[in-house]
Structure formats: C-alpha cells, structure tokens
Design a protein around this motif. Structure first.
Motif, PDB file in Angstrom:
ATOM      1  N   PHE A 137       4.894   9.859 -13.418  1.00 55.19           N
ATOM      2  CA  PHE A 137       5.794  10.733 -14.179  1.00 55.19           C
ATOM      3  C   PHE A 137       5.808  12.108 -13.535  1.00 55.19           C
ATOM      4  O   PHE A 137       4.760  12.646 -13.174  1.00 55.19           O
ATOM      5  CB  PHE A 137       5.340  10.822 -15.643  1.00 55.19           C
ATOM      6  N   ARG A 138       7.011  12.646 -13.378  1.00 53.22           N
ATOM      7  CA  ARG A 138       7.193  13.918 -12.667  1.00 53.22           C
ATOM      8  C   ARG A 138       8.179  14.801 -13.406  1.00 53.22           C
ATOM      9  O   ARG A 138       9.020  14.305 -14.161  1.00 53.22           O
ATOM     10  CB  ARG A 138       7.773  13.645 -11.265  1.00 53.22           C
ATOM     11  N   LEU A 139       8.089  16.112 -13.141  1.00 49.30           N
ATOM     12  CA  LEU A 139       9.093  17.039 -13.657  1.00 49.30           C
ATOM     13  C   LEU A 139       9.866  17.582 -12.468  1.00 49.30           C
ATOM     14  O   LEU A 139       9.338  18.383 -11.692  1.00 49.30           O
ATOM     15  CB  LEU A 139       8.434  18.177 -14.446  1.00 49.30           C
ATOM     16  N   TYR A 162       0.837  -1.200   0.000  1.00 48.29           N
ATOM     17  CA  TYR A 162       0.000   0.000   0.000  1.00 48.29           C
ATOM     18  C   TYR A 162       0.868   1.245   0.000  1.00 48.29           C
ATOM     19  O   TYR A 162       2.098   1.158   0.115  1.00 48.29           O
ATOM     20  CB  TYR A 162      -0.920   0.000   1.226  1.00 48.29           C
ATOM     21  N   MET A 163       0.190   2.400  -0.093  1.00 47.83           N
ATOM     22  CA  MET A 163       0.884   3.680   0.087  1.00 47.83           C
ATOM     23  C   MET A 163       0.030   4.547   0.989  1.00 47.83           C
ATOM     24  O   MET A 163      -1.158   4.749   0.726  1.00 47.83           O
ATOM     25  CB  MET A 163       1.117   4.376  -1.257  1.00 47.83           C
ATOM     26  N   GLY A 164       0.633   5.053   2.069  1.00 51.29           N
ATOM     27  CA  GLY A 164      -0.100   5.861   3.054  1.00 51.29           C
ATOM     28  C   GLY A 164      -0.407   7.264   2.539  1.00 51.29           C
ATOM     29  O   GLY A 164       0.062   7.670   1.470  1.00 51.29           O
ATOM     30  N   TRP A 165      -1.194   7.991   3.330  1.00 47.78           N
ATOM     31  CA  TRP A 165      -1.596   9.359   2.954  1.00 47.78           C
ATOM     32  C   TRP A 165      -0.376  10.271   2.821  1.00 47.78           C
ATOM     33  O   TRP A 165       0.469  10.311   3.713  1.00 47.78           O
ATOM     34  CB  TRP A 165      -2.521   9.937   4.041  1.00 47.78           C
ATOM     35  N   HIS A 166      -0.300  10.996   1.729  1.00 46.82           N
ATOM     36  CA  HIS A 166       0.793  11.956   1.524  1.00 46.82           C
ATOM     37  C   HIS A 166       0.407  12.920   0.397  1.00 46.82           C
ATOM     38  O   HIS A 166      -0.547  12.673  -0.343  1.00 46.82           O
ATOM     39  CB  HIS A 166       2.085  11.216   1.124  1.00 46.82           C
ATOM     40  N   SER A 167       1.175  13.991   0.268  1.00 41.90           N
ATOM     41  CA  SER A 167       1.104  14.860  -0.915  1.00 41.90           C
ATOM     42  C   SER A 167       2.473  14.801  -1.574  1.00 41.90           C
ATOM     43  O   SER A 167       3.482  14.646  -0.884  1.00 41.90           O
ATOM     44  CB  SER A 167       0.836  16.311  -0.519  1.00 41.90           C
ATOM     45  N   ASP A 168       2.498  14.935  -2.882  1.00 39.74           N
ATOM     46  CA  ASP A 168       3.788  14.977  -3.579  1.00 39.74           C
ATOM     47  C   ASP A 168       4.189  16.447  -3.685  1.00 39.74           C
ATOM     48  O   ASP A 168       3.973  17.084  -4.718  1.00 39.74           O
ATOM     49  CB  ASP A 168       3.674  14.293  -4.945  1.00 39.74           C
ATOM     50  N   ASP A 169       4.724  16.951  -2.568  1.00 43.28           N
ATOM     51  CA  ASP A 169       4.983  18.390  -2.496  1.00 43.28           C
ATOM     52  C   ASP A 169       6.449  18.687  -2.172  1.00 43.28           C
ATOM     53  O   ASP A 169       6.760  19.695  -1.544  1.00 43.28           O
ATOM     54  CB  ASP A 169       4.048  19.037  -1.461  1.00 43.28           C
ATOM     55  N   GLN A 185      -4.316  15.307  -0.016  1.00 43.20           N
ATOM     56  CA  GLN A 185      -3.435  14.138   0.168  1.00 43.20           C
ATOM     57  C   GLN A 185      -4.057  12.971  -0.590  1.00 43.20           C
ATOM     58  O   GLN A 185      -5.262  12.958  -0.830  1.00 43.20           O
ATOM     59  CB  GLN A 185      -3.371  13.750   1.639  1.00 43.20           C
ATOM     60  N   HIS A 186      -3.218  11.996  -0.948  1.00 40.42           N
ATOM     61  CA  HIS A 186      -3.741  10.798  -1.611  1.00 40.42           C
ATOM     62  C   HIS A 186      -3.089   9.553  -1.025  1.00 40.42           C
ATOM     63  O   HIS A 186      -2.038   9.631  -0.376  1.00 40.42           O
ATOM     64  CB  HIS A 186      -3.569  10.876  -3.131  1.00 40.42           C
ATOM     65  N   SER A 187      -3.729   8.409  -1.268  1.00 43.66           N
ATOM     66  CA  SER A 187      -3.214   7.139  -0.743  1.00 43.66           C
ATOM     67  C   SER A 187      -3.742   5.978  -1.575  1.00 43.66           C
ATOM     68  O   SER A 187      -4.715   6.127  -2.329  1.00 43.66           O
ATOM     69  CB  SER A 187      -3.636   6.953   0.716  1.00 43.66           C
TER      70      SER A 187
HETATM   71 MN   LIG Z   1       1.891  10.356  -4.538  1.00 43.04          MN
END
Ligand SMILES: [Mn+2]
Ligand SMILES: O=C(O)CCC(=O)C(=O)O
Length: 205
Positions: free
Chosen positions: A197-199, A113-120, A177-179
């Motif tokens: 995909f990220r910049l 799984y992946m816990g709650w977070h923001s990609d910030d 946030q997403h998870s």
């Molecule tokens: Mn993320």
C-alpha cells in the motif's frame, strides 16, 4: 488490545513488523480472492534498451488519480474492489496512515523474486510510507544499507509470513534497499501474494 508492530533496530530507517494482522480464516479467504480475482499481468520493463519481463506477476489498484510512472511506463490504477478496500482499511487503521493505491505482486513459487531496490519514485514524496501485507507462502525479505559493505554491515532478514504486515517509513527508502530473493522449489513450492500500500502524491496542477 490493538496489535503492535515490532520495530527492527536499523540505523537511518524505520521498519516495523506485525506477524498476525489477519487471522487464519481471513488469510484463506483473501488468498483465494487475490489468486482468482486480481487482474494479474506479466509486466515488461525496458532496461538499458532491452525488454525484460519481471520475474513475478503484478497488478496496480487505487484511486483513479493515483497514476504511477516507473521505468518509463505510466500505470493507471484499476478501481478498488470491495475486498481490497477492506484489506486497505485494516492496514490504514493499524498503521495510522492513509494510502491511495496498492501494488500487488504474485510470486508463483521460490523461482519468482524481486531484486534489490528502494521505493523512491518521485510520486511517493520524500519519505514514503509503505505497508506490505503477505498471504500464502512465507518468503524472506532482505534489507541492506545503501552504504553496505560486506565486511561491515550485515544484511537484515525478516521472514514475512501469511497474514503479516511490514511497515517501512521515515528515511528507509533513502538509506536502504530491499529484496525478496529466489529460493529453491524444495524450499518454496507454493505461491505468495504481496500487497504494498502506497500514497502516491498527486501532481500539482
Ligand atoms: Mn519495494
Ligand atoms: O514482496 C515483497 O515483500 C516486497 C515487494 C516490494 O518490495 C515492492 O512491491 O516494491
């Protein structure tokens, strides 16, 4: 006709979903390639002074200068492979965006799984654009507002199916946030590969 994103109705964020960016034969071929040829690693993070192994396998590919630091660890990308470049080009075309790196996640089954977070992370700039492609088992992707209170705002759920693309942009990472929550092995027994995909903004020298 070019495929179109379906935009979720979220305040303070822009999240679009495209259910079939890749057809069935592309899904099968890419899934096989990703399972077998990506350099998957279990990553260890230091959280509050403890070493914690993340509950999934990860890999980081990109342009050589797209160095990414999170949880105090510098991530030097592996060079693009032909397949990853092909996936990236299709995603860039449909999103109208440019990316210089991809973080891959391998969820072996519902236990990963992946816990709650923001990609910030600062490397991603003020309003990060992130395109997330999925192959293999379907998993639920959850979004909650940072001012979330159980009584007021529902958690938004978008199931991400094989071949789909989810696009997050605008203020999404600032306010949401997403998870990807755990699921029982009865519900999700098969693996899923996800590519975000990220910049990465290059440091100014
Ligand atoms: Mn993320
Ligand atoms: O697996 C997913 O759909 C989400 C991945 C994600 O949020 C991330 O890599 O930051």
């Amino acid at each position: 006709m070019a495929p179109r994103f379906h935009w979720l109705t979220l305040p303070d964020g822009e999240v679009g979903y495209l259910s079939q960016l890749f057809n069935l034969s592309e899904q099968q071929a890419y899934f096989q390639f990703l399972m077998n040829s990506v350099d998957w690693q279990y990553e260890t993070l230091s959280l509050f002074g403890k070493q914690v192994v993340v509950p999934r396998k990860v890999a980081w590919y990109g342009d050589s200068e797209a160095v990414y630091a999170y949880s105090g660890v510098l991530h030097q990308p592996l060079p693009w492979t032909a397949e990853l470049t092909k996936i990236k080009q299709k995603v860039e075309h449909v999103c109208g965006e440019h990316f210089n790196s991809v973080l891959l996640n391998l969820y072996q089954n519902g236990a990963d799984y992946m816990g709650w977070h923001s990609d910030d992370e600062p490397e991603l700039g003020d309003d990060p654009v992130i395109a997330s492609v999925s192959f293999g088992a379907s998993r639920d992707f959850k979004l909650r507002h940072k001012k979330y209170r159980k009584s007021q705002q529902p958690v938004v759920t978008q199931t991400l199916i094989s071949g789909s693309c989810l696009l997050m942009k605008g203020a999404t990472q600032r306010y949401w946030q997403h998870s990807v929550p755990k699921r029982s092995l009865n519900k999700v027994s098969e693996p899923r590969v996800n590519l975000t995909f990220r910049l990465v903004k290059l440091a100014e020298i």
